[in-house]
Design an enzyme around this catalytic site. Structure first.
Site, PDB file in Angstrom:
ATOM      1  N   SER A   1     -19.288   6.349  63.364  1.00 23.96           N
ATOM      2  CA  SER A   1     -18.333   7.632  63.183  1.00 23.96           C
ATOM      3  C   SER A   1     -17.474   7.256  62.055  1.00 23.96           C
ATOM      4  CB  SER A   1     -17.600   7.865  64.559  1.00 23.96           C
ATOM      5  OG  SER A   1     -16.477   6.862  64.571  1.00 23.96           O
ATOM      6  N   ASP A   2     -16.664   8.568  61.395  1.00 22.53           N
ATOM      7  CA  ASP A   2     -15.464   7.839  60.581  1.00 22.53           C
ATOM      8  C   ASP A   2     -14.557   7.780  61.586  1.00 22.53           C
ATOM      9  OD1 ASP A   2     -13.913   7.646  58.582  1.00 22.53           O
ATOM     10  OD2 ASP A   2     -14.246   9.491  57.481  1.00 22.53           O
ATOM     11  N   TYR A   3     -13.524   7.214  61.027  1.00 22.23           N
ATOM     12  CA  TYR A   3     -12.292   6.394  61.701  1.00 22.23           C
ATOM     13  C   TYR A   3     -11.725   7.480  62.724  1.00 22.23           C
ATOM     14  CZ  TYR A   3      -8.176   3.335  61.232  1.00 22.23           C
ATOM     15  OH  TYR A   3      -7.253   2.443  61.545  1.00 22.23           O
TER      16      TYR A   3
END
Ligand code: BGC
Length: 747
Positions: A292-294
């Site tokens: 996932s992104d942050y």
């Protein structure tokens, strides 16, 4: 003879033993190949021994403390098998320290995967990716990514969150700086090259790292150019514009993808089963993993598709996000979700399997450590610095050069170097600058001083800042311009005005910079403008008034030398814009491969598709760029007047250097499907070649078009090549083209 050979024998044996030992100790040997035959077996054996907590631990990535440090809690989590990967932890000694905990103190000895954003260099910084794409030479991107991988690998990193392959048609969006611009064909070529550069044939090999194509997907379509914003677009546009660079990355063997922050047609990308599972896994057969992104998993709550973190975890995991970056929803809620049958054991196992598969392919289990002795000699090698200079020189775009203002003579009497970006060491490194250091950056002023003759006087004045409103420095700047034979003014943006969370609502030069240029120009001295920036800027006044303009982007560590190479003619610029430059932000989105309308713009007809108060044409079109020499493209020939839908056609042109210097031309091929069952773009790039020609030299350039270039996704979402007439256009940019036509025969 015999006795001498016998004496050599023990030395040979010792050398062999040393070699075997080093190969075993350090992950520098290409023997731990991703093609290793027993990866699946080893994954399954390990999986069978793991507890639920250990499995969920592999799905967790946490960020470090900054400056490459881990957080104290990491070690304890790793000891318990609760952390599979870190972000930002780096340095050979530090990563080894962390890895020793995994390998010696955890039950299953699963190595940690160390990731970091190595976007356009680790210590040796190359031009921003948008700049590098201007080279229209993907081999350069492959070479710079290879250097970045070599440096990163030697500081203990095994994974980069790059390449960023988002198509960006909106220069307000700050992250346009990180990608290859607006075109899917060019974007795919650069995606492929960067994946190859980072990973090679085997990302477990010495000096290679695992790549991550991001952000999957359509992040570049953020509404209003505002970062993190939602997107709403047709499946056709997804498949034809936003997917191709990702498909190219997957076909090039990219090991991981990152899911993006945005929602796509109402479904956040981090919970999007269509993009993550249907397209990526089922259609493209991707067998790596998605991170996932942050905190994007937790952000599903803000998107309004999850009521709490527990639901967020279920949505993301079920959709196909295997690793969670920074938020901890999988770990916290995994066990109860499993109990309630909201996720299945099979889903968890598949996620773990994909992550372990990559760790095995990386050779991490067999070679978890980094040779600390190699780190000091791995960074900023002379050949890396040379390459950074070469690539920067090949990435800068000459936008204007009236009456051969450029190149300048090295023996010029005096030169006034002016502007807030003339002697700035930080800005040329751009956003995401790895561990690039200001002290290793050559500024334009330093580059110019190193280039001119000992008799030349170099004067310098800052004039103003990029961001504030003071004009106090104008007077000094004007004074030195008056004393000099020529003024070179460096204006643009600071690095932090581009990149993440740096969307702008105007594309004008910030602060008082335009007035500074005007004040210098008013002295009557030839005023050359060098733009230093990470996105297209609307600089109409400069285009209309300055005799010469160079777009230098954020050129990296060697930026100043590369600029001087061009200004003084040691390098003849040959780069082209990978993105359209608007005249004003009000024209955005403006891109060359747009659809037609029922009323294409006509100057004399009000009721056509244009603006009341501005031209419809851009400041500079896609593919535009000049050289110190001139080229003529002529004699467009097709191999046949008609082909079948599955056939191929060859396109030939002659390209001649009609000027007085050796130089490069980027020959560009565009097509248009003239009548189709759906509207088609007025132009689509389907081929490009950067070639070098001596003065007077003429070369034939050949392109082959096939079904992969001529088709599109129709209303039934099938890729088809439709019969009918096609236009082929070849030129030096997307506007100046010569053309021919051919037919695709009905089946
Ligand atoms: C960015 C990603 C990046 C990640 C880790 C996020 O905010 O969107 O591109 O890889 O941070 O640094």
């Amino acid at each position: 003879m015999e006795s001498v050979d016998n004496m050599k024998q023990p030395i040979r044996l010792a050398a062999l033993l040393l070699f075997v030992l080093t190969s075993l100790l350090f992950s520098t040997s290409p023997t731990h190949s991703q093609r290793a035959p027993n990866v699946e077996q080893r994954v399954n054996e390990l999986l069978a021994r793991m507890t639920l907590e250990e499995k969920l631990g592999q799905l967790q990535q946490l960020d470090g403390e900054g400056n490459g440090n881990f957080r104290p809690e990491h070690l304890d989590m790793i000891r318990k098998g609760l952390l599979g990967s870190t972000l930002g932890v780096r340095g050979a000694a530090r990563t080894n320290q962390v890895q020793r905990v995994a390998m010696n103190e955890s039950r299953l000895k699963i190595p940690v995967l160390f990731g970091f954003d190595v976007i356009h260099g680790y210590r040796t910084i190359f031009p921003i990716p948008l700049g590098e794409a201007s080279s229209f030479d993907p081999t350069l991107a492959e070479r710079s990514a290879a250097v970045a991988a070599q440096e990163a690998n030697n500081v203990g990193l095994r994974w980069t969150f790059a390449p960023m392959v988002d198509i960006a048609r909106d220069p307000r969006w700050g992250r346009i700086t990180e990608g290859a611009g607006e075109d899917p064909f060019l974007g795919a070529a650069f995606a492929r090259a960067r994946v190859r550069g980072f990973q090679g044939d085997d990302y477990g090999a010495a000096d290679k790292i695992l790549a991550c194509a991001k952000h999957w997907v359509a992040y570049g379509n953020a509404e209003g150019g505002r970062d993190y914003n939602t997107t709403d677009l047709s499946e056709n546009t997804l498949r034809e514009i936003y997917f191709p660079p990702f498909k190219a990355a997957v076909d090039a063997g990219v090991g991981t993808l990152m899911s993006s922050f945005n929602a796509i047609n109402g479904v956040p990308a981090t919970a999007n089963a269509f993009t993550l599972t249907k397209v990526l896994r089922q259609e493209w057969k991707f067998d790596g993993f998605v991170v996932s992104d942050y905190t994007a998993v937790k952000e599903l709550i803000n998107h309004g598709v999850a009521g709490n973190e527990e639901q967020a975890a279920a949505l993301a995991l079920n959709a196909g996000v295997e690793m969670e970056m920074v938020s901890r929803s999988y770990n916290q809620f995994g066990p109860q979700l499993l109990k309630q049958n909201k996720i299945t054991q099979a889903t968890i196992d598949e996620a773990v399997r994909r992550i372990l598969r990559i760790k095995f392919r990386l050779g991490l289990f067999d070679h978890p450590y980094t040779d600390e002795a190699r780190e000091p000699n791995a960074l900023l090698r002379p050949e890396s610095i040379r390459l950074a200079r070469e690539i920067a020189g090949r990435s800068m775009v000459l936008l204007k050069n009236e009456r051969e203002t450029l190149p300048l003579n090295k023996n010029i009497g005096s030169i006034a170097v002016i502007g807030p970006l003339a002697d700035d060491r930080r800005v040329p490194l751009g956003w995401w600058s790895g561990d690039g250091k200001e002290e290793n950056t050559v500024t334009p002023l330093a580059g110019i001083k190193a280039k001119v003759s000992p008799q030349t006087t170099v004067l310098y004045a800052k004039g103003c800042e990029v961001k504030d409103d003071s004009t106090a420095g104008f007077e000094q700047a004007v004074n030195i311009a008056k004393q000099a034979d020529v003024a070179v003014v460096f204006v643009g943006e600071t690095h932090d005005m581009t990149g993440e969370a740096a969307s702008r609502s105007t594309l004008d030069l910030p602060g008082r910079q335009m007035e500074l240029v005007q004040a210098i120009h008013a002295t009557g001295k030839p005023t050359i403008v060098v733009l230093v920036n990470g996105r297209p800027l609307s600089v109409g006044w400069i285009v209309n008034n300055a005799p010469a303009i160079l777009e230098s982007w954020f050129g990296g560590s060697e930026s100043g030398n590369a600029i001087a190479d061009i200004l003084f003619g040691d390098v003849n610029p040959g780069a082209k814009l990978p993105v359209t430059f608007p005249r004003t932000v009000g024209q955005v989105p403006i891109y060359y491969n747009h659809m037609n309308t029922g009323r294409p713009p006509e100057a004399e007809n009000r009721y056509t598709s244009k603006y009341y108060d501005a031209p419809w044409t851009p400041l500079y079109p896609f593919g535009y760029g000049l050289s110190y020499t001139t080229f003529k493209i002529s004699n467009l020939q097709l191999s046949a007047p008609r082909i079948n839908a599955s056939g191929k056609i060859t396109v030939n042109v002659d390209v001649e250097n009609t000027g007085r210097r050796a130089g490069d031309e980027v020959v560009q091929l565009y097509i248009r499907d003239l009548v189709a069952t759906m509207t088609r773009p007025v132009k689509e790039l389907k081929g490009f070649q950067r070639i070098s020609l001596q003065p007077g030299e003429k070369k034939k350039v050949e392109f082959v078009l096939g079904p992969e270039h001529l088709g599109f996704w129709n209303r039934e979402m099938r890729y088809v090549v439709e019969p009918g007439e096609f236009r082929v256009m070849v030129g030096s940019n997307s506007v100046d083209v010569i053309e021919a036509k051919f037919d695709v025969a009905p089946n």
